[in-house]
Design an enzyme around this catalytic site. Sequence first.
Site, PDB file in Angstrom:
ATOM      1  N   TYR A 193      84.185  59.835  15.600  1.00  0.00           N
ATOM      2  CA  TYR A 193      83.058  59.829  16.141  1.00  0.00           C
ATOM      3  C   TYR A 193      82.251  58.397  15.958  1.00  0.00           C
ATOM      4  O   TYR A 193      82.402  57.678  17.128  1.00  0.00           O
ATOM      5  CB  TYR A 193      81.930  60.943  15.554  1.00  0.00           C
ATOM      6  N   ASP A 233      75.763  69.178  31.852  1.00  0.00           N
ATOM      7  CA  ASP A 233      75.476  68.080  30.681  1.00  0.00           C
ATOM      8  C   ASP A 233      74.404  67.305  30.885  1.00  0.00           C
ATOM      9  O   ASP A 233      74.247  66.326  31.541  1.00  0.00           O
ATOM     10  CB  ASP A 233      76.671  67.434  30.203  1.00  0.00           C
ATOM     11  N   SER A 235      81.157  62.673  23.072  1.00  0.00           N
ATOM     12  CA  SER A 235      79.848  62.172  23.219  1.00  0.00           C
ATOM     13  C   SER A 235      79.917  60.782  22.730  1.00  0.00           C
ATOM     14  O   SER A 235      80.598  59.829  23.453  1.00  0.00           O
ATOM     15  CB  SER A 235      78.901  62.730  22.201  1.00  0.00           C
ATOM     16  N   HIS A 271      76.729  70.024  27.018  1.00  0.00           N
ATOM     17  CA  HIS A 271      77.343  68.905  26.039  1.00  0.00           C
ATOM     18  C   HIS A 271      78.196  69.731  24.820  1.00  0.00           C
ATOM     19  O   HIS A 271      79.027  69.127  24.459  1.00  0.00           O
ATOM     20  CB  HIS A 271      76.057  68.413  25.488  1.00  0.00           C
TER      21      HIS A 271
END
Length: 717
Positions: free
Chosen positions: A486, A648, A566, A683
């Site tokens: 991430y 999303d 993301s 999402h």
Amino acid sequence: MALKAIISKQHLLIAGLGLTLMGCQHNSATVEQSTQAVSATGVVETIHGVEVADPYRFLEEETDATHHWVKQQQLAGQAYLAKIDNKQAIVDRITELWNFEKVTAPSEHGDNTFFYRNDGLQAQSVLYVKNSAGEETVALDPNGFSTDGTVALSGVSVSGDGKTIAYGVSKSGSDWQQWQFVDVATGNKLSDELKWIKFSSAEWSKDNQGVYYSRYDAPEGGNLLADVNFNQKVYFHKLGTSQSQDVLVYERPQNKDWGFGAEVSEKGDYLLISISQGTDSRNRFFYKSLNDANAKVVELIVDLEAEYSFLGNDKSVFYFKTDLNAPNGKVIAIDVNRPAKANWKTIIPESQDPISNIAIINDHLVVSYLHDVLGQLSIFSMDGVKRQDVDLPGKGKIAGPYGKRSKDYFYYTFNSYVQPQTTYKFDFKTGKSSLYAKPTISFNPDDYVSDQVFYTSKDGTRVPMMVSYKKGLKLDGNNPTLLYAYGGFAISLTPRFSPANIAWMDMGGIYAVPNLRGGAEYGESWHQAGMFDKKQNVFDDYYAAAEYLIDNKYTNSKKLGAYGRSNGGLLMGAALTQRPELFAAVLPAVGVLDMLRFHKFTIGWAWTSEYGSADVAEQFPALLAYSPYHNISERAYPATMVMTADHDDRVVPLHSFKFGALLQDRQKGDAPVIMRIESKAGHGAGKPTSMKIDEFADIYSFLWHNFGLKVPAKIGQ
């Protein structure tokens, strides 16, 4: 899952990362430092003197051409995945592993105890209530909200007396919530409905007669999934009245980008307002006495200089966790009657390990720390004297503590990458933990390995990584490996169990998770080392993780897959455009991929506190340098599956559409570039179990196929 939806800067971040399928509206308040022209190859803009091409700008518009393109891409992706042999074997193994009862830590309100339970494969977990006699009943079953499981329970807040539940509902993964109420004793739904809510909990008043919450005005542009969100306001809703009668408690029209997290102190004497600005980890802090009907909102902390997380209060003395001059966090006390900084007191000073979470329980400060990403629990007196460390069941993630100041016990949960969540109860009288709830599972965690290793990044920084696989696997440099990461917004990737990861290991795969800069695994300084013009550090940390796995004979570049969601999808876009030779397959999921326009839609403006803005001349060059969409060239790319969903409103599907279209156009190699576009999904939040399992199966089969391997007809024992 916490019983109370907590607004946080991290939520605002991830929640903010988004647009929806089409019809995105530009932020008219943003001053564009550019000129643009339309050419045969799309839009060409001059931004701060630099010509920038945007050949697929048309995919931002809601037109028949866009709808047709999306539909064709959806069908083509589905057709590609359907041709991979034995995908059903992956579905079967994940389903088998997923099918065990999951129970959360309990939360007590009045005489009632609330907890979530999922029997195994239910689309959504069910909220149960247990009364003082030990009788259990269903309090809320979101599986009845829709026939396909895509209407989800997005937040719950129980009144202090345990008699009424406020709950939020979201549809198809959208961040928009509608809050409703139910009487616990009868199960009857009340007539109250609260609309136009995002990024907010519902906080009960001391008398249990109403809730404080934050909401936006109804979108004016007509596209509730795409319109820009500004001017959040705090309201009070009294049960039995219409929303139009709600009392406006606080607004800040002159600061349209301020977001408000409202909380009521445990004794009900204060309304606490945490004020965020975008996804900045720093916040302001105001409060209002609830003992005086004429009390005004007091601006206690007005400077945006540090994080201030309210922990509790002793009358006028407020306790906070803050990183003011302490990147790893500390606990301070502020007497609001003597608010000058010179009077602030440090209760627990900063340590070498960053603070993960704190709660005041049994008149003690229970502090969760991260030591090299792994959880630790310590107990302090209210004046900061350390009482003890809590003995933990192993090395993994600690969630909690969950408890109240008036109780002499608390709950916490433990899990690792190979051990599912187990709940423990700590008793202050004995100073020990006892097992509260342990799941019955269909595999033996002792058959798997989950080790922590450390490697060196490009600039010499030491970075930790968890590597998990099935015992007996030979480290011969030829193992299929999935590298998930991430790296942003101060979000720490601590160990998290997923049945799907066990299935991946049963296939013979290695699952690796590096803790890149940009997260908060080592405090705010670790976060800041991956922000703004330092974002390249995040990417370099990731490439160094891949190189470590190759150099140490875990895998090779022909069997290494990259996956991130993301902000992690941005990382995948960078991996594709900067180091495509490192990976056999890359999966950017719901990613931020156009770094020059992300701030022009929904709440994307909030991410400029992390990334910067292309509207700012000084920040533009760094964004352009790594913006995945703008750095696609004509060359050979690894196999790519760009993943998004039509509802999303966190990270815009348009990012994925434009990126996928351009990558397909400029792919000069033989590897496939496909789109996986989900319908009636967002999402990721609220996604039903069957959709989660199918998504993992598509990911694993796509990777396996593009590693040049055949999915076995039978997986597991």
